[in-house]
Design a protein around this motif. Sequence first.
Motif, short mmCIF file in Angstrom:
data_model
loop_
_atom_site.label_atom_id
_atom_site.label_comp_id
_atom_site.label_asym_id
_atom_site.label_seq_id
_atom_site.Cartn_x
_atom_site.Cartn_y
_atom_site.Cartn_z
N ALA A 102 0.83 -1.21 0.00
CA ALA A 102 0.00 0.00 0.00
C ALA A 102 0.86 1.26 0.00
O ALA A 102 0.57 2.24 -0.71
N ALA A 103 1.94 1.24 0.79
CA ALA A 103 2.83 2.41 0.87
C ALA A 103 3.49 2.68 -0.48
O ALA A 103 3.64 3.83 -0.89
N LEU A 104 3.85 1.62 -1.19
CA LEU A 104 4.50 1.80 -2.48
C LEU A 104 3.54 2.37 -3.52
O LEU A 104 3.94 3.13 -4.39
N VAL A 105 2.26 2.01 -3.41
CA VAL A 105 1.26 2.58 -4.30
C VAL A 105 1.15 4.09 -4.09
O VAL A 105 1.10 4.88 -5.04
N VAL A 106 1.14 4.51 -2.81
CA VAL A 106 1.07 5.94 -2.49
C VAL A 106 2.32 6.67 -3.00
O VAL A 106 2.22 7.75 -3.58
N LEU A 107 3.50 6.07 -2.80
CA LEU A 107 4.73 6.70 -3.25
C LEU A 107 4.77 6.83 -4.77
O LEU A 107 5.22 7.86 -5.31
#
Length: 268
Positions: A102-107
């Motif tokens: 999920a964090a990588l999607v936001v980044l």
Amino acid sequence: MILALLAALVGTLGYGAGSVLQSVGASRASGVAVARQPTYVAGLAFDAVAWMGSLVALRQLPLFAVQALLAGSLAVTVVLARLVLGVRVRRREGVAAAVITAALVVLAAGAGPLSAVRPPRPFSPVMLVSLGVLAVATVLAGRRARSTELAVLGGVAFSGAALCARAAHGSGDWASLLHEPLAWAVLGYGALGMIGYTGALEHGSVGPATAILWVVEVALPAVVGVWVLGDAVRPGWAAPAALALLLALGACVVLAAAPGQSGGATVP
């Protein structure tokens, strides 16, 4: 942008698979003998493909986004370690892997356009001198045979390779890179990173070594990329991107502490 994201995804999968294969090879031999292990050589091949993907991604995405996306390979490593090395994955590690995703999607969503700012004049000599210093430090750490220290140095070396690649890309097209000292420094930093990471795998296990490697490899290039190389975040995405980066790093630490990751690798 889509091509860069796909290239980063190839890098994520390649580095994840390569880490496990290199861990298996490093558990069967040590020193230069590890180069004769087929699984280790296969891991290097996966790494080479992943590295080429990262170079493509760096031409369109800022460093912090590329490095964070590549750090998602840690989740791939943990899953494959469960299948190949028999490492048990608990619910906490599964949640951590989901948080990283999920964090990588936001980044990726918060990545701004690639900056056209050229690196400051002292950047090249500093990186070249640092390459020599890092080479000496890696040799000394190899004699002490400490997995954590070698993993940190490997992360610093791979960070240097990413920084040099990012700065060299700003100097012109692919052909002009042959005359760019930083482009050749990428090879030196990459070799030191591989030596450090291989040593970390020989004297420790794949989970902690890979987690330490990626925490350093995400944090260091992100800071230098934003403050020195002019990498940018999309307007309004600074806070979400910073939070996502912290969550990704925290999840990496959780995965590093996974049961079975702190001992030696068990090769089927």
